[in-house]
Structure formats: C-alpha cells, structure tokens
Design an enzyme around this catalytic site. Sequence first.
Site, PDB file in Angstrom:
ATOM      1  N   GLU A 160       0.818  -1.216   0.000  1.00  0.00           N
ATOM      2  CA  GLU A 160       0.000   0.000   0.000  1.00  0.00           C
ATOM      3  C   GLU A 160       0.850   1.265   0.000  1.00  0.00           C
ATOM      4  OE1 GLU A 160      -3.556   1.953   2.775  1.00  0.00           O
ATOM      5  OE2 GLU A 160      -2.316   0.333   3.574  1.00  0.00           O
ATOM      6  N   GLU A 258     -12.476   2.503   4.917  1.00  0.00           N
ATOM      7  CA  GLU A 258     -11.433   2.807   5.886  1.00  0.00           C
ATOM      8  C   GLU A 258     -11.400   4.325   6.102  1.00  0.00           C
ATOM      9  OE1 GLU A 258      -6.837   1.363   6.597  1.00  0.00           O
ATOM     10  OE2 GLU A 258      -7.287   2.627   4.873  1.00  0.00           O
TER      11      GLU A 258
END
Length: 281
Positions: A160, A258
């Site tokens: 990520e 998120e």
Amino acid sequence: MESESNMSDHGLRYLANCSMLFTERPLLERPHAAKQAGFDAIEFWWPWPDQPVPGDAEVGAFVAAVRDAGVQLVGLNFFAGDLAGADCGVLSIPDRAGQFRDNIDVAIGIGEQLEVSAFNALYGNRVEGTPPQVQDELGREQLGLAAKAAAGIGSTILVESVSGPKPYPLRTAADSVAVVEAVRADGHANIGFLCDLFHLANNGDPVAEAIAAHADVTAHVQIADWPGRGEPGAGELDLDGLLADLAARGYDGWVGLEYKPTTTTEASLAWLPEPRRGNHG
C-alpha cells in the site's frame, strides 16, 4: 454530517474496516456491530499494535469474536509497529525485521482459521543509518517470505501507498506497484497493489491516472473522502466515478470502508443503503 446517498451500485462489494469504524465499541465487539449494521465482511488492522506475537488466549478471543458475529474477515494487516510513530512498517526496518518474521506465522494462522484472503504488509519507514537500497532489499525479501506463507492458504499479500508526515517511501501508486512487480519477479505471484484512494489523493498522486495505469495489479481497494478522511460525501473526491472506473477496468474485488466517521459510525453510513452492505457480489 450525514452524507447523501449518491453512490452508484457498480456491483462492487463493500466491507467495514473495524479498526476505523465502530470504534464506539471495544475491538472484540466490532465484528458483531458490523453485522448488525448489515455487513457480511470486515477487515482489521493488526489487533495488537504492541505485540507481534500475542498470546494464544488473545488470538482465540479474536477468532471467536469474528466467528460468533457471522462475518467474513477478508483482510488483516500484519504487525506494523506504531502506525503513527517512527517504527511504522517494521517489515523493512533492519532492527525490527525479526518482529515481522515472527508475526508471519501468527497472522497466517489466524488467516487459516478465518479464511482471510488478503494480508496488508505495510512497508517500513526510512531510518537513519541504513541506505534506502538496503531497506528495499530487505523489504522485498520479507514480502517474499510473507507471500510464500500466504500462498499456503491461498491468500494474497498487499502493498500500500500511505500518506502522512512519516518517512514512508511508498507514496504513489507507481512506487507500490514497482515493489509488487519486483516481488512477483522473484517468483511470488500472490502479491498485489492495495489501492487506497484517500492516501493517493492525499499524496497528490492523480488518482484517475493511477487507476488507469494499475487496475490490472490492484488486488484490494480502500476508500475515504478527501480531504479529511471522512465518509463518502464528506469531502471533494469523486469516489463514485473512481469506483465506476475501477469496475469498468475489471476490478471486481472488495472495497474497504477505511474512513474516520465525521460523527458516529451509524450516521456516517447513510450514503450506503443497508441492502448494499451485504455480500451481493
């Protein structure tokens, strides 16, 4: 603020990140809270931020909480140290790398019990006294170890790009994809890009261009609006259009919510009708 429901149904499946949502409840109660809110699937950051190897009782309680709630744990982060501190992403920090290796067996063990399909392995902050290329070599080696372990249960490793003031080296989509491709070249096919639309926007990476260039290696998606990291509709990011583009380019995986609710978790979910929170994909 409550967001208006203006998100199209692209056939994508949404899940709740229970490290960001339902924080009104203790951690072990959040899977049940997600289920009550209509979600069939969830993801978590590593539940024990100070412990790469928690005790059996703690692991057992976490596994039981997910099972008892009747939700699928799709994604789980490996241990990454203090996400807001200098040790964020122990994976490629030489003095902390052993903690990541110790954590692999525990995380994969949880994954085997709960059929976790994806594990997020946060890269390490740059540290003084170690050349960046040394950290990068260590990072690729560690990711390879994680990928080999995850392959044993049919799961994928995620890399990520992250924003914020810490010296995290993977800022653009291209940064992370280069790491993914390097590890794939080492013989590990089960590694992919975690495309977090908020972090890319926060880093100034043109998100639409990143999707166009890297949809084929995108293995998981997370969303929050930008700026502010709130729920869809709380900022200025065209999440609807970006998700439509991902779907049009063949992405059919999960979209992790998120974000930081601007009020309560329940109010922040107004943009997503409850029937669309279940696994209809």
